[in-house]
Design a protein around this motif. Structure first.
Motif, PDB file in Angstrom:
ATOM      1  N   PRO A  74       0.807  -1.236   0.000  1.00 13.10           N
ATOM      2  CA  PRO A  74       0.000   0.000   0.000  1.00 13.10           C
ATOM      3  C   PRO A  74       0.834   1.279   0.000  1.00 13.10           C
ATOM      4  N   LYS A  75       2.087   1.217   0.479  1.00 17.68           N
ATOM      5  CA  LYS A  75       2.916   2.425   0.565  1.00 17.68           C
ATOM      6  C   LYS A  75       4.107   2.401  -0.378  1.00 17.68           C
ATOM      7  N   GLY A  76       4.121   1.474  -1.303  1.00 16.30           N
ATOM      8  CA  GLY A  76       5.215   1.409  -2.262  1.00 16.30           C
ATOM      9  C   GLY A  76       5.938   0.077  -2.196  1.00 16.30           C
ATOM     10  N   GLN A  77       7.200   0.112  -2.607  1.00 22.56           N
ATOM     11  CA  GLN A  77       7.980  -1.128  -2.642  1.00 22.56           C
ATOM     12  C   GLN A  77       9.238  -1.012  -1.772  1.00 22.56           C
ATOM     13  N   ASP A  78       9.178  -0.132  -0.753  1.00 21.27           N
ATOM     14  CA  ASP A  78      10.365   0.144   0.051  1.00 21.27           C
ATOM     15  C   ASP A  78      10.246  -0.407   1.463  1.00 21.27           C
ATOM     16  N   ARG A  79      11.291  -1.119   1.880  1.00 18.85           N
ATOM     17  CA  ARG A  79      11.409  -1.553   3.276  1.00 18.85           C
ATOM     18  C   ARG A  79      12.477  -0.667   3.916  1.00 18.85           C
ATOM     19  N   VAL A  80      12.068   0.050   4.964  1.00 15.74           N
ATOM     20  CA  VAL A  80      12.926   1.081   5.547  1.00 15.74           C
ATOM     21  C   VAL A  80      13.447   0.633   6.902  1.00 15.74           C
ATOM     22  N   ALA A  81      14.696   0.994   7.190  1.00 19.45           N
ATOM     23  CA  ALA A  81      15.263   0.742   8.517  1.00 19.45           C
ATOM     24  C   ALA A  81      16.165   1.911   8.882  1.00 19.45           C
ATOM     25  N   PHE A  82      15.962   2.493  10.076  1.00 26.78           N
ATOM     26  CA  PHE A  82      16.850   3.512  10.608  1.00 26.78           C
ATOM     27  C   PHE A  82      17.969   2.794  11.364  1.00 26.78           C
ATOM     28  N   LEU A  83      19.191   2.925  10.878  1.00 26.64           N
ATOM     29  CA  LEU A  83      20.346   2.282  11.504  1.00 26.64           C
ATOM     30  C   LEU A  83      21.121   3.316  12.319  1.00 26.64           C
ATOM     31  N   PHE A  84      21.656   2.876  13.440  1.00 20.03           N
ATOM     32  CA  PHE A  84      22.242   3.836  14.388  1.00 20.03           C
ATOM     33  C   PHE A  84      23.446   3.224  15.098  1.00 20.03           C
ATOM     34  N   SER A  85      24.432   4.053  15.318  1.00 16.39           N
ATOM     35  CA  SER A  85      25.557   3.682  16.175  1.00 16.39           C
ATOM     36  C   SER A  85      26.021   4.948  16.882  1.00 16.39           C
ATOM     37  N   ALA A  86      26.119   4.872  18.206  1.00 18.85           N
ATOM     38  CA  ALA A  86      26.497   6.053  18.977  1.00 18.85           C
ATOM     39  C   ALA A  86      27.993   6.309  18.944  1.00 18.85           C
ATOM     40  N   ASN A  87      28.775   5.315  18.578  1.00 15.59           N
ATOM     41  CA  ASN A  87      30.227   5.506  18.528  1.00 15.59           C
ATOM     42  C   ASN A  87      30.829   4.605  17.463  1.00 15.59           C
ATOM     43  N   SER A  88      32.077   4.876  17.144  1.00 13.71           N
ATOM     44  CA  SER A  88      32.731   4.190  16.024  1.00 13.71           C
ATOM     45  C   SER A  88      32.976   2.713  16.273  1.00 13.71           C
ATOM     46  N   SER A  89      32.955   2.271  17.528  1.00 16.65           N
ATOM     47  CA  SER A  89      33.249   0.870  17.825  1.00 16.65           C
ATOM     48  C   SER A  89      32.019  -0.029  17.759  1.00 16.65           C
ATOM     49  N   THR A  90      30.861   0.568  17.576  1.00 15.40           N
ATOM     50  CA  THR A  90      29.612  -0.209  17.534  1.00 15.40           C
ATOM     51  C   THR A  90      29.099  -0.266  16.101  1.00 15.40           C
ATOM     52  N   PRO A  91      28.790  -1.451  15.600  1.00 12.39           N
ATOM     53  CA  PRO A  91      28.290  -1.541  14.222  1.00 12.39           C
ATOM     54  C   PRO A  91      26.905  -0.915  14.086  1.00 12.39           C
ATOM     55  N   LEU A  92      26.597  -0.512  12.872  1.00 15.85           N
ATOM     56  CA  LEU A  92      25.266   0.033  12.590  1.00 15.85           C
ATOM     57  C   LEU A  92      24.219  -1.068  12.720  1.00 15.85           C
ATOM     58  N   LEU A  93      23.222  -0.804  13.540  1.00 18.67           N
ATOM     59  CA  LEU A  93      22.121  -1.746  13.741  1.00 18.67           C
ATOM     60  C   LEU A  93      20.814  -0.969  13.812  1.00 18.67           C
ATOM     61  N   PRO A  94      19.661  -1.662  13.646  1.00 12.74           N
ATOM     62  CA  PRO A  94      18.375  -0.970  13.808  1.00 12.74           C
ATOM     63  C   PRO A  94      18.326  -0.213  15.126  1.00 12.74           C
ATOM     64  N   ILE A  95      17.875   1.022  15.068  1.00 11.66           N
ATOM     65  CA  ILE A  95      17.992   1.935  16.194  1.00 11.66           C
ATOM     66  C   ILE A  95      17.322   1.417  17.461  1.00 11.66           C
TER      67      ILE A  95
END
Length: 553
Positions: free
Chosen positions: A404-425
């Motif tokens: 219904p809203k298109g063909q996009d699956r969205v995820a906000f990825l977040f890391s508070a510092n450089s030693s942590t990998p980007l993961l869902p917020i």
């Protein structure tokens, strides 16, 4: 913006009547003082469900009313569409609850449905609470943020129209496949029924004609006897009525030269004679035609029995309905015989509609990708100001099936510092980090969506000190250009940034606990912020610190 709020007999509030300012305002008060009560009252004005238990004990009715100035927000169309009087400088929204459980909603003193009040409320006030922070992990919310920044409302509407058309065709195709499957299971039976009715050679009106013929042949002797007697009475040479009329007319004609007035009578008798002679001729003809043929009657009876049996079998009452049933079966069989062609045609139509929807969805994806880059830049800049110098924020957009809203699956990825990998917020961010992310998103969105009033309910959870000052600055900046931002806070750094400061407090009286709200003067603000800094025992250092925060000498 919200100009005035009036509350009567709601929870612990006897009566509250307070004015608000544009810009950035703050509301403070001890835990349990009634800040959530004020927020709950505003929620009722935004169309939230009411609970009669919210009415102050002993009161018959609760009234909550707010006045808004909408002169900057071009909302006249909403009022015109809903046939409500429009006053841009003083729009009044009111909710009334009774102890009996009844609820009424009003816009500019006109009764409206609660759904309409909610529709207007969504355009007037955005209340951001700690509960709303949970939305950050929801894909729908994340997609909504991107779409707001992308300003793709028209494209979304175009896509939704195309998608719904495609979806309707998908349902039609599924229905057709199920119908074909059902028909294939009973095609032999349908063909047998059609062949039976078709072989009967049914003709519309045939039944009435046969029933009349049957009636005549069954009573042939009675008909013949009546016609014979009539023929005798009319045409008997000695006593027949036709001959008597002719003789009577002739007698009068013979003396009409002596008695002229008899001429008319003679003419009338002559007319009777002619008519009677004509009737006698027709009766004689009918008499010659009357003939009883037992074999023909058997044929008529057999044909009618066939028709009656078919009518009983197919549960109809007329031969016309049998013909209609035969034609319906023919259509069904034709549809089954041509089902492959129809199915192919519908599949081709669906493919075209899917291609059209995909084409629009790809345009939507492109706009969302462009917006995600903009969001990334603004979020990084804002979050770095809020004490996360090594923060990484990324919006991941993956291709999914058309929805219904298109063909996009969205995820906000977040890391508070450089030693942590980007993961869902929602998986990696702490409460304080999520609060800062939400504030940054709200600040960004507020520049796009011109909401008159934004209320933050303890958005400062999990932060303090310098970060709180930065959060306060962001909210203060949001309150520029005529926008109204109100923050309910426990932090003195945020409270000191407000252009207006309101305090909610409780009072113990003989009639019970009551909540109040008042706007603080400069001196009262100093004491309030000093108390927030040092607790109930206000020190001179806290007073001085409060003055510095307020920039009051």
């Amino acid at each position: 913006m919200l100009k005035q709020l009036y509350i009567k007999n709601y929870a612990l509030i006897d009566q509250l009547d307070i004015n608000f300012e544009s810009g950035f305002s703050v509301i403070t008060g001890e835990t349990g003082a009634g800040k959530s009560i004020v927020l709950g009252a505003i929620g009722l004005l935004l169309g939230q469900r009411a609970d009669s238990k919210s009415i102050k004990q002993g009161a018959e009715k609760c009234v909550i009313e707010a006045h808004f100035d909408l002169s900057r927000y071009q909302m006249e169309a909403f009022f015109e569409q809903n046939d409500i009087e429009y006053d841009a400088e003083d729009t009044i929204v009111r909710r009334e609850l009774t102890a009996a459980g009844k609820s009424r909603a009003f816009i500019n003193d006109e009764p409206v449905a609660l759904s309409l009040m909610k529709e207007l409320g969504d355009q007037l006030v955005d209340v951001h609470s700690q509960h709303q922070n949970l939305l950050l992990g929801k894909q729908d919310f994340q997609l909504e943020v991107i779409d707001i920044v992308a300003d793709d409302e028209a494209l979304i509407a175009h896509y939704r129209e195309s998608y719904e058309k495609m979806h309707a065709t998908e349902r039609e195709l599924e229905d057709m496949r199920q119908e074909i499957a059902r028909n294939q299971q009973q095609v032999d039976f349908l063909r047998f029924q059609f062949n039976e009715l078709d072989a009967a050679g049914l003709v519309d009106g045939e039944q009435d004609e046969l029933e009349q013929k049957q009636e005549r042949m069954t009573h042939a002797e009675d008909i013949k006897q009546a016609l014979y007697e009539t023929d005798t009475l009319l045409m008997n040479e000695a006593t027949g009525a036709v001959g008597a009329l002719r003789k009577a007319a002739s007698s009068l004609h013979s003396i009409e030269h002596v008695l002229p007035e008899l001429k008319d009578l003679a003419e009338r008798l002559n007319s009777c004679y002619i008519e009677a002679k004509d009737v006698a001729s027709d009766v004689s003809g009918q008499l010659e035609d009357v003939d009883f043929d037992p074999a023909e009657l058997d044929q008529v009876n057999t044909r009618l029995d066939k028709i009656y049996d078919l009518e009983k079998k197919y549960r109809v009452e007329t031969i016309g309905e049998l013909i209609s049933q035969r034609d319906k079966l023919k259509c069904q069989l034709d549809a089954i015989d041509n089902s492959d062609d129809a199915l192919t045609s519908l599949e081709q139509r669906l493919q075209k509609e899917r291609n059209d929807a995909t084409e629009i969805a790809e345009k939507l994806t492109k706009k969302r990708l462009e917006a995600s880059h903009l969001i990334y830049k603004k979020m990084i800049a804002s979050l770095q100001l809020l004490g996360m110098p090594r923060v990484t924020f990324q919006i991941q957009i993956d291709k999914a099936d058309l929805g219904p809203k298109g063909q996009d699956r969205v995820a906000f990825l977040f890391s508070a510092n450089s030693s942590t990998p980007l993961l869902p917020i929602a998986q990696v961010a702490s409460g304080g980090e999520i609060a800062r992310v939400m504030l940054s998103l709200k600040a960004m969105i507020s520049g796009v969506v011109k909401l008159p009033t934004i209320i933050f309910d303890e958005v400062d959870t999990g932060v303090s000190g310098k970060i709180a000052e930065q959060m306060a600055q962001i909210m203060s900046d949001m309150g520029q250009n005529g926008r109204q931002v109100i923050s309910i806070t426990h932090l003195p750094q945020i409270a000191a940034k407000g252009c207006a400061h309101y305090k909610v407090y409780k009072e113990e009286t003989d009639s019970g606990t009551k909540s109040h709200m008042q706007r603080l003067t400069n001196d009262e603000r100093i004491n309030e912020i000093a108390q927030m800094l040092s607790g109930s025992d206000i020190s001179s250092a806290a007073i001085e610190n409060a003055r510095q925060l307020l920039k009051i000498s």
